[in-house]
Write a protein that holds these residues in place. Structure first.
Motif, PDB file in Angstrom:
ATOM      1  N   GLN A 107     -20.180  -8.356   0.769  1.00 22.70           N
ATOM      2  CA  GLN A 107     -19.607  -7.661  -0.373  1.00 22.70           C
ATOM      3  C   GLN A 107     -18.685  -6.527   0.090  1.00 22.70           C
ATOM      4  O   GLN A 107     -17.588  -6.360  -0.436  1.00 22.70           O
ATOM      5  N   LYS A 108     -19.121  -5.775   1.088  1.00 23.62           N
ATOM      6  CA  LYS A 108     -18.288  -4.692   1.625  1.00 23.62           C
ATOM      7  C   LYS A 108     -17.006  -5.251   2.233  1.00 23.62           C
ATOM      8  O   LYS A 108     -15.934  -4.669   2.099  1.00 23.62           O
ATOM      9  N   GLN A 109     -17.127  -6.383   2.902  1.00 19.93           N
ATOM     10  CA  GLN A 109     -15.962  -7.014   3.519  1.00 19.93           C
ATOM     11  C   GLN A 109     -14.971  -7.460   2.442  1.00 19.93           C
ATOM     12  O   GLN A 109     -13.759  -7.281   2.595  1.00 19.93           O
ATOM     13  N   GLU A 110     -15.469  -8.022   1.346  1.00 20.53           N
ATOM     14  CA  GLU A 110     -14.608  -8.431   0.239  1.00 20.53           C
ATOM     15  C   GLU A 110     -13.921  -7.228  -0.391  1.00 20.53           C
ATOM     16  O   GLU A 110     -12.732  -7.274  -0.696  1.00 20.53           O
TER      17      GLU A 110
ATOM     18  N   ARG B 295      -9.062  -3.798  -1.052  1.00 23.09           N
ATOM     19  CA  ARG B 295      -8.446  -2.486  -0.831  1.00 23.09           C
ATOM     20  C   ARG B 295      -7.235  -2.614   0.089  1.00 23.09           C
ATOM     21  O   ARG B 295      -6.169  -2.061  -0.188  1.00 23.09           O
ATOM     22  N   ASP B 296      -7.394  -3.356   1.179  1.00 23.16           N
ATOM     23  CA  ASP B 296      -6.287  -3.554   2.119  1.00 23.16           C
ATOM     24  C   ASP B 296      -5.093  -4.195   1.416  1.00 23.16           C
ATOM     25  O   ASP B 296      -3.958  -3.755   1.571  1.00 23.16           O
ATOM     26  N   ARG B 297      -5.355  -5.233   0.643  1.00 21.02           N
ATOM     27  CA  ARG B 297      -4.276  -5.924  -0.070  1.00 21.02           C
ATOM     28  C   ARG B 297      -3.568  -4.964  -1.025  1.00 21.02           C
ATOM     29  O   ARG B 297      -2.348  -4.937  -1.112  1.00 21.02           O
ATOM     30  N   ARG B 298      -4.367  -4.182  -1.756  1.00 24.18           N
ATOM     31  CA  ARG B 298      -3.805  -3.206  -2.697  1.00 24.18           C
ATOM     32  C   ARG B 298      -2.915  -2.197  -1.968  1.00 24.18           C
ATOM     33  O   ARG B 298      -1.804  -1.893  -2.408  1.00 24.18           O
ATOM     34  N   LEU B 299      -3.386  -1.696  -0.828  1.00 26.80           N
ATOM     35  CA  LEU B 299      -2.605  -0.726  -0.064  1.00 26.80           C
ATOM     36  C   LEU B 299      -1.319  -1.347   0.480  1.00 26.80           C
ATOM     37  O   LEU B 299      -0.255  -0.721   0.445  1.00 26.80           O
ATOM     38  N   TYR B 300      -1.404  -2.575   0.976  1.00 30.27           N
ATOM     39  CA  TYR B 300      -0.205  -3.256   1.483  1.00 30.27           C
ATOM     40  C   TYR B 300       0.816  -3.443   0.368  1.00 30.27           C
ATOM     41  O   TYR B 300       2.011  -3.180   0.545  1.00 30.27           O
ATOM     42  N   GLU B 301       0.341  -3.901  -0.788  1.00 29.68           N
ATOM     43  CA  GLU B 301       1.262  -4.155  -1.896  1.00 29.68           C
ATOM     44  C   GLU B 301       1.926  -2.869  -2.375  1.00 29.68           C
ATOM     45  O   GLU B 301       3.134  -2.832  -2.591  1.00 29.68           O
ATOM     46  N   LYS B 302       1.137  -1.812  -2.525  1.00 31.26           N
ATOM     47  CA  LYS B 302       1.700  -0.555  -3.019  1.00 31.26           C
ATOM     48  C   LYS B 302       2.625   0.085  -1.995  1.00 31.26           C
ATOM     49  O   LYS B 302       3.657   0.651  -2.355  1.00 31.26           O
TER      50      LYS B 302
END
Length: 81
Positions: free
Chosen positions: A4-7, A12-19
């Motif tokens: 769950q933490k990994q997901e 979070r990583d995807r959100r940061l990359y996109e923003k």
């Protein structure tokens, strides 16, 4: 639990990359900014206040749309009965 933490981390990583990508696409000159320079830019008082106001407006609009959608769904359910 670790899965769950990994997901959550992936999301979070995807959100940061996109923003970050959106920011760089708007402010091309910022690509070479250091972490400190970037932080100075985004915490600049006038920008911060303006952005926070815009964020609040977006949140309020989203809440209004969600409320309206809920009311519409409830109205549809009432007419079906």
């Amino acid at each position: 639990m670790s899965q769950q933490k990994q997901e959550e981390r992936k999301k979070r990583d995807r959100r940061l990359y996109e923003k970050g990508a959106v920011f760089e696409s708007i402010f091309n000159e910022s690509k070479d900014f250091s972490k400190d320079e970037f932080y100075q830019l985004i915490t600049f008082l006038n920008i911060k206040e303006t952005v926070n106001q815009k964020i609040q407006k977006i949140i309020e609009k989203r809440e209004q749309v969600e409320k309206q959608n809920t009311e519409n769904q409830e109205g549809e359910n009432d007419t079906e009965e």
